[in-house]
Design a protein around this motif. Structure first.
Motif, short mmCIF file in Angstrom:
data_model
loop_
_atom_site.label_atom_id
_atom_site.label_comp_id
_atom_site.label_asym_id
_atom_site.label_seq_id
_atom_site.Cartn_x
_atom_site.Cartn_y
_atom_site.Cartn_z
N VAL A 77 0.84 -1.19 0.00
CA VAL A 77 0.00 0.00 0.00
C VAL A 77 0.88 1.25 0.00
O VAL A 77 1.82 1.35 0.79
CB VAL A 77 -0.93 0.02 1.23
CG1 VAL A 77 -1.70 1.35 1.30
CG2 VAL A 77 -1.90 -1.15 1.18
N GLN A 78 0.57 2.18 -0.88
CA GLN A 78 1.24 3.48 -0.90
C GLN A 78 0.18 4.56 -0.73
O GLN A 78 -0.84 4.56 -1.42
CB GLN A 78 1.99 3.70 -2.20
CG GLN A 78 2.65 5.08 -2.28
CD GLN A 78 3.51 5.25 -3.51
OE1 GLN A 78 4.55 4.62 -3.63
NE2 GLN A 78 3.08 6.11 -4.42
N ILE A 79 0.44 5.47 0.21
CA ILE A 79 -0.50 6.56 0.48
C ILE A 79 0.20 7.89 0.24
O ILE A 79 1.28 8.15 0.79
CB ILE A 79 -1.03 6.50 1.93
CG1 ILE A 79 -1.74 5.18 2.18
CG2 ILE A 79 -1.97 7.68 2.20
CD1 ILE A 79 -2.25 5.02 3.62
N LEU A 80 -0.40 8.72 -0.58
CA LEU A 80 0.09 10.07 -0.84
C LEU A 80 -0.85 11.06 -0.17
O LEU A 80 -2.06 11.04 -0.40
CB LEU A 80 0.14 10.35 -2.34
CG LEU A 80 0.31 11.82 -2.76
CD1 LEU A 80 1.65 12.37 -2.30
CD2 LEU A 80 0.13 11.98 -4.27
N HIS A 81 -0.29 11.92 0.70
CA HIS A 81 -1.06 13.00 1.31
C HIS A 81 -0.85 14.23 0.44
O HIS A 81 0.21 14.88 0.47
CB HIS A 81 -0.59 13.25 2.75
CG HIS A 81 -1.42 14.27 3.47
ND1 HIS A 81 -0.94 15.51 3.84
CD2 HIS A 81 -2.72 14.24 3.88
CE1 HIS A 81 -1.88 16.18 4.46
NE2 HIS A 81 -2.96 15.44 4.50
N LYS A 82 -1.84 14.55 -0.37
CA LYS A 82 -1.68 15.56 -1.41
C LYS A 82 -1.34 16.96 -0.89
O LYS A 82 -0.51 17.67 -1.49
CB LYS A 82 -2.93 15.59 -2.30
CG LYS A 82 -3.06 14.34 -3.17
CD LYS A 82 -4.29 14.37 -4.06
CE LYS A 82 -5.53 14.01 -3.28
NZ LYS A 82 -6.72 13.83 -4.18
N PRO A 83 -1.91 17.41 0.22
CA PRO A 83 -1.58 18.77 0.68
C PRO A 83 -0.11 18.96 1.05
O PRO A 83 0.45 20.03 0.86
CB PRO A 83 -2.49 18.96 1.91
CG PRO A 83 -3.63 18.03 1.67
CD PRO A 83 -3.03 16.84 0.99
N THR A 84 0.53 17.91 1.61
CA THR A 84 1.92 18.04 2.04
C THR A 84 2.90 17.32 1.12
O THR A 84 4.11 17.56 1.20
CB THR A 84 2.10 17.47 3.47
OG1 THR A 84 1.76 16.07 3.46
CG2 THR A 84 1.21 18.20 4.45
N GLY A 85 2.40 16.43 0.27
CA GLY A 85 3.28 15.65 -0.58
C GLY A 85 3.92 14.47 0.12
O GLY A 85 4.78 13.79 -0.45
N ALA A 86 3.53 14.21 1.37
CA ALA A 86 4.10 13.09 2.12
C ALA A 86 3.64 11.76 1.51
O ALA A 86 2.45 11.58 1.22
CB ALA A 86 3.68 13.17 3.58
N ILE A 87 4.58 10.85 1.33
CA ILE A 87 4.29 9.53 0.76
C ILE A 87 4.73 8.46 1.74
O ILE A 87 5.86 8.49 2.25
CB ILE A 87 5.00 9.33 -0.59
CG1 ILE A 87 4.53 10.37 -1.61
CG2 ILE A 87 4.78 7.93 -1.11
CD1 ILE A 87 5.27 10.29 -2.94
N VAL A 88 3.85 7.51 2.01
CA VAL A 88 4.17 6.38 2.88
C VAL A 88 3.90 5.10 2.11
O VAL A 88 2.84 4.94 1.49
CB VAL A 88 3.32 6.40 4.17
CG1 VAL A 88 3.68 5.20 5.04
CG2 VAL A 88 3.54 7.69 4.93
N TYR A 89 4.88 4.19 2.14
CA TYR A 89 4.75 2.90 1.46
C TYR A 89 4.94 1.81 2.48
O TYR A 89 5.89 1.83 3.27
CB TYR A 89 5.81 2.79 0.36
CG TYR A 89 5.84 1.46 -0.35
CD1 TYR A 89 4.98 1.19 -1.41
CD2 TYR A 89 6.75 0.47 0.03
CE1 TYR A 89 5.02 -0.03 -2.07
CE2 TYR A 89 6.79 -0.75 -0.62
CZ TYR A 89 5.93 -1.01 -1.68
OH TYR A 89 5.96 -2.21 -2.32
N CYS A 90 4.06 0.82 2.49
CA CYS A 90 4.15 -0.28 3.44
C CYS A 90 3.83 -1.59 2.74
O CYS A 90 2.79 -1.71 2.09
CB CYS A 90 3.21 -0.06 4.63
SG CYS A 90 3.45 -1.28 5.94
N ALA A 91 4.75 -2.56 2.86
CA ALA A 91 4.55 -3.85 2.19
C ALA A 91 4.99 -5.01 3.06
O ALA A 91 5.18 -6.12 2.56
CB ALA A 91 5.32 -3.86 0.87
#
Length: 376
Positions: free
Chosen positions: A245-259
């Motif tokens: 799963v990859q989550i992009l927080h659009k307002p800050t540009g923060a990206i988290v990837y978890c596998a």
């Protein structure tokens, strides 16, 4: 008592907390009841210690007057001479205790912590050291009775990690680890170096308090969530399902990837935990920057770009550049013995807060400002 801040707002706060403790409805919410009880006990100790200082001030003044009086009874003069140093020492310790208690505790100090370690400059050597540093923090966590839960990792081909993220749970984790954020530099001869030359590599560390949903409100429309098939080490079970799963927080540009998990749901939950922690850290850094502008000095901003420590293997030396502390016990530190570093950093932070409080610059809680204690 001119050398201590005004006790009045703290007495008002204690009265308010006493009233809350006497309300039976408080205990319908166990978490809030525990918080109020803890605050009430801390405030009661502060006020009691302040009152003890008042008594000691009177006794010290009387003893000094007795010693100056040539007509005073010799036995009383002798007794005053014996008690004066003891009372002065007791007052000095109580004054420090009161000042420490007046410093508003950071609400996140008791939180669990999200730890992120990323390889910086140095290629394979940076990744190898990132793995060793993660192991060292894990061992330190074990000595503290904390639990380390891996959240996400990206292993390097020659060992170590390009990136590793873990959740550390336990008692006051963030309070002890929060000063570890920044650039950690390692100087040593890599195993791949044929000529024995010392190389310098870096890893970046981010330490973030675990955020609760009430701390950070995330609009689902601000998230871009994508699901992919996990790749890299992790076993056949991970690599044959669309669980990453990859989550992009659009307002800050923060990206988290978890596998790391086989379950897409578990990976999403872990990714959201990391994302909330990152957003809370951004929010805290903004508030801390406003306060730091008023202070003459600070241990560090906690920013990833700030070089905070050097690990020199040839000299078996660890140097924390923020407080000028050097330890010649690198092997022990890499086995998880971070106590000397952690303790020194917390003591330096406390010393600066005490100095700021004495100068009237320290940030005080809302209820300690002029006006009603019910502002809290």
């Amino acid at each position: 008592m001119s050398d201590l801040p005004d006790i009045t707002p703290f007495r008002r706060r204690l009265d308010e907390l006493d009233a809350q403790m006497s309300d039976p409805n408080l205990f319908a919410d166990p978490r809030r009841a525990a918080t109020v009880s803890r605050d009430q006990q801390r405030m009661a100790r502060l006020v009691a210690d302040y009152d003890k200082i008042t008594v000691l001030d009177r006794q010290i003044e009387e003893a000094r007057g007795m010693l100056k009086d040539d007509q005073a009874d010799p036995d009383l003069r002798e007794l005053a001479e014996m008690e004066l140093p003891e009372n002065e020492a007791a007052r000095e310790q109580l004054q420090r205790d009161v000042l420490v208690a007046m410093i508003p505790p950071e609400p996140t100090d008791s939180r669990n912590t999200v730890l992120e370690i990323r390889a910086g400059t140095g290629g394979d050597e940076a990744a190898l050291f990132g793995g060793e540093l993660y192991r060292a923090y894990s061992r330190f966590a074990d000595t503290q009775g904390w639990k380390v839960q891996p959240m996400s990792s990206s292993e390097a081909e020659r060992g170590g990690y390009k990136e590793v993220i873990a959740l550390i749970t336990g008692d006051e984790v963030y309070r002890q680890l929060k000063f570890e954020s920044g650039v950690h530099r390692v100087q040593r001869v890599p195993v791949t170096e044929a000529n024995g030359r010392i190389h310098t590599s870096t890893v970046t560390v981010a330490v973030m308090p675990e955020a609760q949903e009430v701390d950070i409100e995330i609009d689902p429309q601000d998230l871009e969530i994508s699901v992919t098939r996990a790749s890299g080490p992790g076993g056949q079970g991970v690599n044959t399902t669309d669980s990453a799963v990859q989550i992009l927080h659009k307002p800050t540009g923060a990206i988290v990837y978890c596998a790391d998990e086989r379950s897409q749901i578990k990976n999403k939950a872990k990714a959201m935990t990391v994302l909330r922690a990152r957003l809370l850290k951004i929010k805290e850094d903004e508030e801390r920057a406003k306060y730091a502008a008023q202070r003459k000095g600070q241990i560090g901003t906690g920013d990833r770009s700030e070089r905070i420590r050097t690990y020199n293997f040839p000299q078996s030396r660890v140097t924390d550049h923020r407080i000028g502390l050097t330890l010649h016990s690198l092997p022990q530190v890499m086995e998880g013995e971070f106590e000397p570093l952690v303790t020194a950093l917390m003591q330096e932070d406390m010393a600066m807060k005490l100095a700021a409080l004495s100068e009237g610059q320290a940030a005080m809680p809302a209820w300690a400002t002029t006006g009603s204690a019910r502002q809290a």
